[in-house]
Design an enzyme around this catalytic site. Sequence first.
Site, PDB file in Angstrom:
ATOM      1  CB  SER A  22      -8.367   0.650   5.594  1.00 33.88           C
ATOM      2  OG  SER A  22      -9.110   1.821   5.459  1.00 33.88           O
TER       3      SER A  22
ATOM      4  CE  LYS B  12      -3.928   1.944   2.638  1.00 35.19           C
ATOM      5  NZ  LYS B  12      -4.808   1.734   3.803  1.00 35.19           N
TER       6      LYS B  12
ATOM      7  CB  SER C 278      -8.140   3.612   2.786  1.00 37.19           C
ATOM      8  OG  SER C 278      -7.315   3.031   3.774  1.00 37.19           O
TER       9      SER C 278
HETATM   10  N1  GLN Z   1     -13.142   4.194   6.352  1.00 34.30           N
HETATM   11  C1  GLN Z   1     -12.580   4.586   7.608  1.00 34.30           C
HETATM   12  C2  GLN Z   1     -12.156   6.033   7.520  1.00 34.30           C
HETATM   13  O1  GLN Z   1     -12.442   6.642   6.548  1.00 34.30           O
HETATM   14  C3  GLN Z   1     -11.418   3.709   7.948  1.00 34.30           C
HETATM   15  C4  GLN Z   1     -10.246   3.945   7.086  1.00 34.30           C
HETATM   16  C5  GLN Z   1      -9.082   3.096   7.467  1.00 34.30           C
HETATM   17  O2  GLN Z   1      -9.221   2.051   8.078  1.00 34.30           O
HETATM   18  N2  GLN Z   1      -7.910   3.589   7.114  1.00 34.30           N
HETATM   19  O3  GLN Z   1     -11.555   6.572   8.372  1.00 34.30           O
END
Ligand code: GLN
Length: 481
Positions: A172, A73, A148
């Site tokens: 994410s 990532k 994400s």
């Molecule tokens: N969707 C959640 C957020 O927008 C979690 C994102 C994540 O786990 N990085 O914060």
Amino acid sequence: MTIHEASRLLKAKQLSSVELTKACLERIRQAESRVHALVTTTDDLALEQARRADKLITAGDTTPLTGIPIVIKDNMCTKGIRTTCSSRMLENFVPPYDATVVEKINAHNMVTVGKANMDEFAMGSSTENSALFVTCNPWDLSRVPGGSSGGSAVAVAAGESVCALGSDTGGSIRQPAGFCSVTGLKPTYGRVSRYGLVAFASSLDQIGPLTRDVTDCALVLNAIAGYDSRDSTSVPYPTPDYTQCLTTDLSGLRIGVPKEYFVEGMQPEVETAIRTAINNLESLGARIEWEVSLPHTAYALAAYYIIAPSEAMANLARYDGVKYGFSAQEADSMWEALEKTRQYGFGPEVKRRIMLGTYALSAGYYDAYYLKAQKVRTLIRQEFDQAFEKFDALVTPTSPTVPFKIGEKVDDPLQMYLSDVCTLPINIAGLPAISIPAGFADGLPIGMQIIGKPFSEETILKIAYAFQQATEWHKKRPEIK
Ligand code: GLN
């Protein structure tokens, strides 16, 4: 191919790492114009690493990960390789060092084939918040891959890589794993070093694997877990061999099904698939209690959207156009330069989080919002502790719906935030959880989440493994059309 299949062929000399790597790079060339999972591909480096791995394999100096392609990532620092966080702020940032997890996979002589697209600074649930481009779900290109870590999940699902690393602050890793029908593990907070992971919300962030099956997940976790003196929140517990726990007999295990995770508005096909999957676990010997209650679950989302933005606001203060990253040059004063840098460098969701966090931490509101959210966090943690006195694991859906359409939720942040309602509480409590493929609705993937007590990765891996031995969902591959 899975890691364990490829590794067996590599050792038997029926396949070379160079051949395997070339197959991934070829697949990237075919699929990338449709799925857009990768920000950077590292062909030359990959082939160089593969050649070295082949030499080591010939010399008999290997681990099960030697010569295996991986995608990282784009929020993990890779020395000499651009690390963008899918943000204009870091579009041209080339780190001078490797994150600990990158050092560790390099020590196993894995092959880095690319860096994966993500929501900007990991803020989002669909990868649509990437400032660079939108990633598409290989099961249906008009739908989101989740986020994400959307690029990481797609790279594995679409066959561009054998495995990937993602990060999980509120879901994410697990949510995109569920949306793309791959296996994704968020380890216990402190199990894997965060050194060199671009910080979003430091008390919630955790790195973990995205793979084709549970054995692979255990293999990658073996490589990346462990104490690191450079991350003061990493925990000095010994790291077991996570493949040792993978057996198919679940008898004696007590599994609870928290009813609050079958939320209102949940898609009926998701509920049916997960209930069927839980029946499956029962037939493997687990004792299921179907009606567990975790009443504070309802407050996790609200607490998360105070705590995460507050930490993000502090973490993102470093992007000032001076130390690194984008810098607006044309300005008459330092303040103007700072303002212009952030105006251009950050996208709308990142700005929204900074504003939310700044507000929640400001004098007069701190007690009402931030402190209250931290108290709620303690209650949620205590509630899980109590549940784990009775159960070895909890099982829930990973998300309330199948992957949604690209564009469907971009204008409605609250709807987008709700797609993580089943995964957020786990980060709030610092627990480990895995998402595994558990069915399809009209050809779209459904994920099941298995949650464990702190540092019980072995238990959830074992349950997930037994399930995969008894089912075929994880073996289905998308036809990218
Ligand atoms: N969707 C959640 C957020 O927008 C979690 C994102 C994540 O786990 N990085 O914060």
